[in-house]
Each structure stands twice: as structure tokens, then as C-alpha cells.
Design a protein around this motif. Structure first.
Motif, PDB file in Angstrom:
ATOM      1  N   GLY A  69      71.471  44.540   9.676  1.00 36.87           N
ATOM      2  CA  GLY A  69      70.145  44.367   9.505  1.00 36.87           C
ATOM      3  C   GLY A  69      69.714  45.798   9.332  1.00 36.87           C
ATOM      4  O   GLY A  69      70.186  46.835   9.505  1.00 36.87           O
ATOM      5  N   VAL A 118      67.499  40.609   9.660  1.00 36.28           N
ATOM      6  CA  VAL A 118      69.000  40.187   9.464  1.00 36.28           C
ATOM      7  C   VAL A 118      69.738  40.198   8.200  1.00 36.28           C
ATOM      8  O   VAL A 118      68.884  39.686   7.391  1.00 36.28           O
ATOM      9  N   HIS A 173      75.195  37.619  14.504  1.00 35.64           N
ATOM     10  CA  HIS A 173      74.741  39.080  14.665  1.00 35.64           C
ATOM     11  C   HIS A 173      74.155  39.571  16.210  1.00 35.64           C
ATOM     12  O   HIS A 173      73.488  38.736  16.734  1.00 35.64           O
TER      13      HIS A 173
END
Length: 119
Positions: A35, A64, A70
Motif C-alpha cells: 500500500g 491498501v 496485508h
């Protein structure tokens, strides 16, 4: 045995290398590089905003990039889904779901550790 001058030079080189690693690691949200920081949530992104008046290198909103898991490691006030829905997971295994095309508050006192974007 090394001379004090060589030792000082080696210590300075090691300190510079360590500082470079810390700086290049970026902010806590960038743990997996998935990101970027911005001042707002861009189209098609799952976004989280840092708690309080704190800011990342390019703004207060982590955008993101991509689907799936993530890793993050910070405190966030709110989330926006400008596209697919996603889930923010906290250190204590609680989570918040952000539905597609909505915004919602997050728990700013709980350390967020993961975002899972559903695609």
C-alpha cells in the motif's frame, strides 16, 4: 587487535546501515509493502486512517493495494472501502468488517495487525 580509529569507522558504518534500514522500513502500515500513504482514500482501495493527529510519510490514510492479507501494526480511527469489503483484525483477535462502498469507525485503542481484502 584493531586500532581505535578503525573501530570508530566500523561503528559509524554500522550505525549508518542500521539507520538506513529503519528509515527504509517505512511506517508501521507498510509491513508488507502492500500500500501507500495518501491524504485520502483513492478509488478502488481499502483504506484506514491513523488515530489522532499522527501522519504517515505521505498523509494519514493508508491505501491498501491488492487482495488478501496485508500485515499492519498501528492504531487507526476509521476505515473506508472504496471497492471490495475488508476486515481489520486487532492484536486481541477481535475484528471489524468494512462493507464495500462504506466507511466506519475502528477501535483506536486496539492495535490493528492485519487487513484482509476480499476480491
Amino acid at each position: 587487535m584493531r586500532s581505535p580509529g578503525r573501530f570508530t569507522a566500523c561503528a559509524a558504518a554500522l550505525a549508518t546501515t542500521a539507520a538506513t534500514i529503519v528509515i527504509s522500513a517505512g511506517s508501521p502500515a507498510a509491513a508488507d509493502g502492500g500500500g501507500y500513504w495518501a491524504w485520502g482514500c483513492d478509488d478502488g482501495r481499502a483504506c484506514i486512517q491513523l488515530s489522532g493527529s499522527r501522519r504517515g510519510p505521505g498523509g494519514a490514510v493508508w491505501n491498501v493495494v491488492g487482495c488478501g492479507s496485508h500485515q499492519i501494526n498501528d492504531y487507526y480511527d476509521s476505515a473506508t472501502a472504496h471497492g471490495n469489503h475488508f476486515i481489520v483484525t486487532y492484536r486481541d483477535d477481535r475484528w471489524d468488517r468494512v462493507d464495500a462502498w462504506t466507511s466506519r469507525g475502528l477501535d483506536p485503542t486496539n492495535l490493528a495487525t492485519n487487513i484482509w481484502v476480499y476480491c
